[in-house]
Design an enzyme around this catalytic site. Structure first.
Site, short mmCIF file in Angstrom:
data_model
loop_
_atom_site.label_atom_id
_atom_site.label_comp_id
_atom_site.label_asym_id
_atom_site.label_seq_id
_atom_site.Cartn_x
_atom_site.Cartn_y
_atom_site.Cartn_z
N ARG A 1 0.82 -1.21 0.00
CA ARG A 1 0.00 0.00 0.00
C ARG A 1 0.85 1.27 0.00
O ARG A 1 0.49 2.27 -0.61
CB ARG A 1 -0.94 0.00 1.21
CG ARG A 1 -2.05 -1.04 1.14
CD ARG A 1 -2.99 -0.93 2.33
NE ARG A 1 -4.06 -1.89 2.25
CZ ARG A 1 -5.20 -1.69 1.59
NH1 ARG A 1 -5.40 -0.54 0.96
NH2 ARG A 1 -6.14 -2.61 1.57
N HIS B 1 -19.02 10.01 3.31
CA HIS B 1 -19.43 8.69 3.76
C HIS B 1 -20.95 8.64 3.82
O HIS B 1 -21.58 9.57 4.37
CB HIS B 1 -18.84 8.38 5.13
CG HIS B 1 -19.19 7.02 5.64
ND1 HIS B 1 -18.63 5.87 5.11
CD2 HIS B 1 -20.04 6.61 6.62
CE1 HIS B 1 -19.13 4.82 5.74
NE2 HIS B 1 -19.99 5.23 6.66
#
Length: 225
Positions: free
Chosen positions: A69, A113
């Site tokens: 990552r 979100h």
């Protein structure tokens, strides 16, 4: 005279409807910003096509080409810096950011979100809310920290859950509110009005106070029989 436009980098993994809302509001002058780069980790992401149609710089970084990552995040940070990005807006970007990315843009990463945080973090938030049986769902724009949907909250919109709702109809109404509050949060940032104080984000100067509440189901009218 208007201040210099805020330079945005938008990261998305999916269809890019929140990206489209940002594109539209930038062009309409609703927010004093311009998109310097649209970046995705998926070559078939609709967001990339939306960016290309809008004449914006786009870039795909296939995360599968990186051994970890951190390697992906280093490449993304380099691309955003090359584009002169000042604020990063995550718009359906389905990857957890590492400290490599977070430290490159401290308190300069926003996320949208589809739930009223801190309730229902993570994936499938609308499904979680619907199955739990809440009466109010909604969406949240927040700063990104090293947790999952745990950063300081900038703005929220509440969406009543109707008796005849399905997961899909609820998600669609939440998405419509996402398209309203994300550009608003970006404009507040562009104006320099967002001040992070611990867990709280204060808007300076404050917005006009309003004495109101959203209740679901609504209370009975005083003149009801």
């Amino acid at each position: 005279m208007l201040n210099k436009k805020l330079r945005l980098g938008v990261l998305a993994s999916g269809g890019g409807t929140n990206l489209q809302a940002i594109i539209d509001t930038c062009r309409q002058g609703v927010i004093n910003a311009e998109i310097g780069l649209v970046l995705s980790n998926k070559s078939d992401a609709g967001a990339l096509e939306r960016g290309r149609k809008a004449g914006l710089p786009t870039l795909c970084l296939d995360h599968r080409q990186y051994t970890d990552r951190e390697g992906f995040d280093r490449a993304a940070v380099a691309a955003l810096r090359d584009a002169g990005v000042q604020l990063v807006a995550l718009a359906g970007f389905m990857r957890i950011l590492t400290p490599v990315f977070l430290n490159a843009f401290p308190q300069r990463i926003l996320n949208i979100h589809p739930a009223l945080l801190p309730a229902f973090p993570g994936v499938h938030a609308q499904r979680q809310a619907f199955q739990y049986g809440v009466k109010l769902a909604g969406c949240t724009v927040h700063f990104v920290d090293n947790g999952v949907d745990t950063g300081p909250i900038v703005i929220q919109a509440a969406v009543p859950v109707l008796d005849d709702d399905t997961e899909e109809t609820l998600a669609a109404r939440i998405l419509a509110q996402e398209h309203r509050i994300y550009p608003r949060a970006i404009q507040l940032f562009a104006e320099g009005r967002l001040h992070i104080e611990g867990r709280k984000v204060r808007i300076v100067p404050p917005l006009s106070p309003r004495e109101q509440a959203l209740l679901n189901p609504p209370p009975a009218s005083e003149d009801a029989v």
